[in-house]
Design a protein around this motif. Structure first.
Motif, PDB file in Angstrom:
ATOM      1  N   ASP A 164       2.459 -27.417  60.041  1.00  0.00           N
ATOM      2  CA  ASP A 164       3.534 -27.209  59.056  1.00  0.00           C
ATOM      3  C   ASP A 164       4.898 -27.509  59.676  1.00  0.00           C
ATOM      4  O   ASP A 164       5.761 -28.142  59.051  1.00  0.00           O
ATOM      5  CB  ASP A 164       3.505 -25.770  58.536  1.00  0.00           C
ATOM      6  N   ASP A 165       5.080 -27.042  60.905  1.00  0.00           N
ATOM      7  CA  ASP A 165       6.365 -27.215  61.590  1.00  0.00           C
ATOM      8  C   ASP A 165       6.653 -28.686  61.854  1.00  0.00           C
ATOM      9  O   ASP A 165       7.776 -29.169  61.655  1.00  0.00           O
ATOM     10  CB  ASP A 165       6.342 -26.432  62.908  1.00  0.00           C
ATOM     11  N   LEU A 166       5.640 -29.422  62.322  1.00  0.00           N
ATOM     12  CA  LEU A 166       5.824 -30.850  62.577  1.00  0.00           C
ATOM     13  C   LEU A 166       6.167 -31.600  61.294  1.00  0.00           C
ATOM     14  O   LEU A 166       7.033 -32.488  61.291  1.00  0.00           O
ATOM     15  CB  LEU A 166       4.556 -31.445  63.206  1.00  0.00           C
ATOM     16  N   GLU A 167       5.511 -31.234  60.215  1.00  0.00           N
ATOM     17  CA  GLU A 167       5.800 -31.917  58.947  1.00  0.00           C
ATOM     18  C   GLU A 167       7.204 -31.582  58.452  1.00  0.00           C
ATOM     19  O   GLU A 167       7.943 -32.465  57.984  1.00  0.00           O
ATOM     20  CB  GLU A 167       4.768 -31.543  57.886  1.00  0.00           C
TER      21      GLU A 167
ATOM     22  N   LEU B  88       5.325 -35.157  61.971  1.00  0.00           N
ATOM     23  CA  LEU B  88       3.871 -35.228  61.854  1.00  0.00           C
ATOM     24  C   LEU B  88       3.373 -36.669  61.726  1.00  0.00           C
ATOM     25  O   LEU B  88       2.320 -37.020  62.259  1.00  0.00           O
ATOM     26  CB  LEU B  88       3.388 -34.399  60.664  1.00  0.00           C
ATOM     27  N   ASP B  89       4.131 -37.511  61.047  1.00  0.00           N
ATOM     28  CA  ASP B  89       3.696 -38.901  60.854  1.00  0.00           C
ATOM     29  C   ASP B  89       3.699 -39.697  62.151  1.00  0.00           C
ATOM     30  O   ASP B  89       3.082 -40.759  62.238  1.00  0.00           O
ATOM     31  CB  ASP B  89       4.588 -39.601  59.831  1.00  0.00           C
TER      32      ASP B  89
ATOM     33  N   LEU C 105     -11.136 -31.859  65.342  1.00  0.00           N
ATOM     34  CA  LEU C 105     -10.124 -31.867  64.290  1.00  0.00           C
ATOM     35  C   LEU C 105      -8.998 -32.797  64.699  1.00  0.00           C
ATOM     36  O   LEU C 105      -8.499 -32.710  65.820  1.00  0.00           O
ATOM     37  CB  LEU C 105      -9.585 -30.453  64.045  1.00  0.00           C
ATOM     38  N   MET C 106      -8.619 -33.713  63.790  1.00  0.00           N
ATOM     39  CA  MET C 106      -7.484 -34.594  64.024  1.00  0.00           C
ATOM     40  C   MET C 106      -6.536 -34.512  62.835  1.00  0.00           C
ATOM     41  O   MET C 106      -6.981 -34.384  61.696  1.00  0.00           O
ATOM     42  CB  MET C 106      -7.929 -36.047  64.213  1.00  0.00           C
ATOM     43  N   ALA C 107      -5.249 -34.585  63.119  1.00  0.00           N
ATOM     44  CA  ALA C 107      -4.242 -34.536  62.055  1.00  0.00           C
ATOM     45  C   ALA C 107      -3.005 -35.286  62.511  1.00  0.00           C
ATOM     46  O   ALA C 107      -2.768 -35.464  63.700  1.00  0.00           O
ATOM     47  CB  ALA C 107      -3.889 -33.081  61.718  1.00  0.00           C
ATOM     48  N   GLY C 108      -2.209 -35.714  61.553  1.00  0.00           N
ATOM     49  CA  GLY C 108      -0.961 -36.392  61.871  1.00  0.00           C
ATOM     50  C   GLY C 108      -1.156 -37.868  62.135  1.00  0.00           C
ATOM     51  O   GLY C 108      -2.266 -38.399  62.071  1.00  0.00           O
ATOM     52  N   GLY C 109      -0.054 -38.545  62.463  1.00  0.00           N
ATOM     53  CA  GLY C 109      -0.120 -39.976  62.730  1.00  0.00           C
ATOM     54  C   GLY C 109      -0.721 -40.717  61.552  1.00  0.00           C
ATOM     55  O   GLY C 109      -0.457 -40.403  60.388  1.00  0.00           O
ATOM     56  N   PRO C 110      -1.597 -41.700  61.823  1.00  0.00           N
ATOM     57  CA  PRO C 110      -2.214 -42.467  60.738  1.00  0.00           C
ATOM     58  C   PRO C 110      -3.487 -41.845  60.182  1.00  0.00           C
ATOM     59  O   PRO C 110      -4.158 -42.453  59.338  1.00  0.00           O
ATOM     60  CB  PRO C 110      -2.523 -43.799  61.431  1.00  0.00           C
ATOM     61  N   VAL C 111      -3.850 -40.633  60.622  1.00  0.00           N
ATOM     62  CA  VAL C 111      -5.097 -40.004  60.183  1.00  0.00           C
ATOM     63  C   VAL C 111      -5.005 -39.632  58.704  1.00  0.00           C
ATOM     64  O   VAL C 111      -4.004 -39.073  58.249  1.00  0.00           O
ATOM     65  CB  VAL C 111      -5.392 -38.747  61.031  1.00  0.00           C
TER      66      VAL C 111
ATOM     67  N   TYR D 279      -6.859 -44.405  70.930  1.00  0.00           N
ATOM     68  CA  TYR D 279      -6.092 -45.569  71.377  1.00  0.00           C
ATOM     69  C   TYR D 279      -5.646 -46.415  70.193  1.00  0.00           C
ATOM     70  O   TYR D 279      -4.519 -46.936  70.172  1.00  0.00           O
ATOM     71  CB  TYR D 279      -6.925 -46.408  72.355  1.00  0.00           C
ATOM     72  N   HIS D 280      -6.512 -46.559  69.203  1.00  0.00           N
ATOM     73  CA  HIS D 280      -6.156 -47.320  67.999  1.00  0.00           C
ATOM     74  C   HIS D 280      -4.956 -46.695  67.302  1.00  0.00           C
ATOM     75  O   HIS D 280      -4.023 -47.392  66.875  1.00  0.00           O
ATOM     76  CB  HIS D 280      -7.349 -47.380  67.045  1.00  0.00           C
ATOM     77  N   ALA D 281      -4.959 -45.354  67.198  1.00  0.00           N
ATOM     78  CA  ALA D 281      -3.836 -44.658  66.560  1.00  0.00           C
ATOM     79  C   ALA D 281      -2.545 -44.872  67.341  1.00  0.00           C
ATOM     80  O   ALA D 281      -1.455 -44.894  66.753  1.00  0.00           O
ATOM     81  CB  ALA D 281      -4.148 -43.163  66.448  1.00  0.00           C
TER      82      ALA D 281
END
Length: 267
Positions: free
Chosen positions: A158-161, A166-167, A199-205, A236-238
């Motif tokens: 929440d804080d990053l967003e 977050l993106d 669990l993955m979140a943020g970036g291009p996920v 690495y792709h992200a």
């Protein structure tokens, strides 16, 4: 960050000596320049006022600190967000519940619960029933692993967003293997390589996506299994890095950075 200036300078001196030795070998100048560049950046970050300010959690409002949790893990996750804001590109957090199931939990990762799993997952309120007296147990009473993880991880996302980070920040919560589907004789779960979760979140996920499943017992994948090297390749792709590029480690032949596949449906 409890490193004295004298110890830090001694380590820099040792690094200079190692670099002088490395130059005696037949190494490409471009490789040395890359190492020097990243070393200089790391030293500049560690010695800058920005980084010193980042580690002072007292600068955060009280309500923010409470959102993350007033415990070792909550403070570590909050520190991670502050380090990202200060310019750190990679932050690792090791979860160790305050007090710990065994030992003093200063460096002890307490998800490795081969016994008394339910006590450590939910709360610490005293010596678990059935635990032998010769096992170390601390008197800390408070939330266990799951409440601390739930509070701090959700607060971090929440804080990053809210801060627009977050993106551009990939958040990963994982261990190195799963746990046995069956509870053992001491009410714990042992090491298990056949099935686990990440669990993955943020970036291009993609948000809200569940990839893969196990059988009803949680013992084996019931869909296509994804391997650790696939997770590495996807990370690495992200980051915009082609994991199939090669480099020269100690072996004389070129080696791929990661020898896996990008996880389908993750991005």
């Amino acid at each position: 960050m409890n490193l004295s200036r004298t110890r830090f300078e001694n380590r820099l001196s040792m690094l200079d000596q190692l670099e002088n030795l490395s130059r005696l070998h037949d190494v490409k100048n471009s490789q040395l320049e890359s190492v020097d560049k990243f070393t200089d950046e790391a030293i500049a970050m560690l010695t800058s006022g920005v980084m010193q300010k980042a580690v002072n959690l007292n600068d955060e409002p009280l309500n923010t600190r409470e959102r993350y949790g007033d415990n070792i893990y909550g403070r570590r996750v909050l520190l991670a967000r502050r380090l990202i804001e200060a310019g750190a590109r990679f932050v690792t957090i090791n979860q160790a519940v305050q007090g710990g199931l065994f030992g003093n939990a200063k460096t002890n990762g307490t998800w490795d619960n081969h016994g008394w799993l339910f006590d450590s997952m939910m709360s610490f309120a005293g010596r678990p029933a059935g635990m032998p007296e010769n096992k170390r147990w601390h008197s800390y009473a408070g939330p266990g692993n799951l409440p601390q993880l739930d509070m701090s991880l959700s607060a971090l996302l929440d804080d990053l967003e809210d801060r627009g980070l977050l993106d551009t920040t990939l958040v990963i919560a994982m261990g190195e293997f799963g746990r046995t589907p069956k509870i053992n004789a001491t009410a714990g779960r042992d090491h298990y390589p056949n099935a686990g979760s990440v669990l993955m979140a943020g970036g291009p996920v993609q948000r809200g996506v569940v990839i893969g499943a196990t059988d009803r017992k949680g013992s084996l994948p019931s869909t296509r299994p994804w391997r650790p090297e696939d997770i590495a390749t996807s990370i690495y792709h992200a980051l915009g890095i082609n994991s199939h590029q090669t480099y020269f480690p100690r072996l004389p032949r070129p080696t791929p950075i990661a020898n896996g596949e990008i996880i389908e449906g993750l991005f």
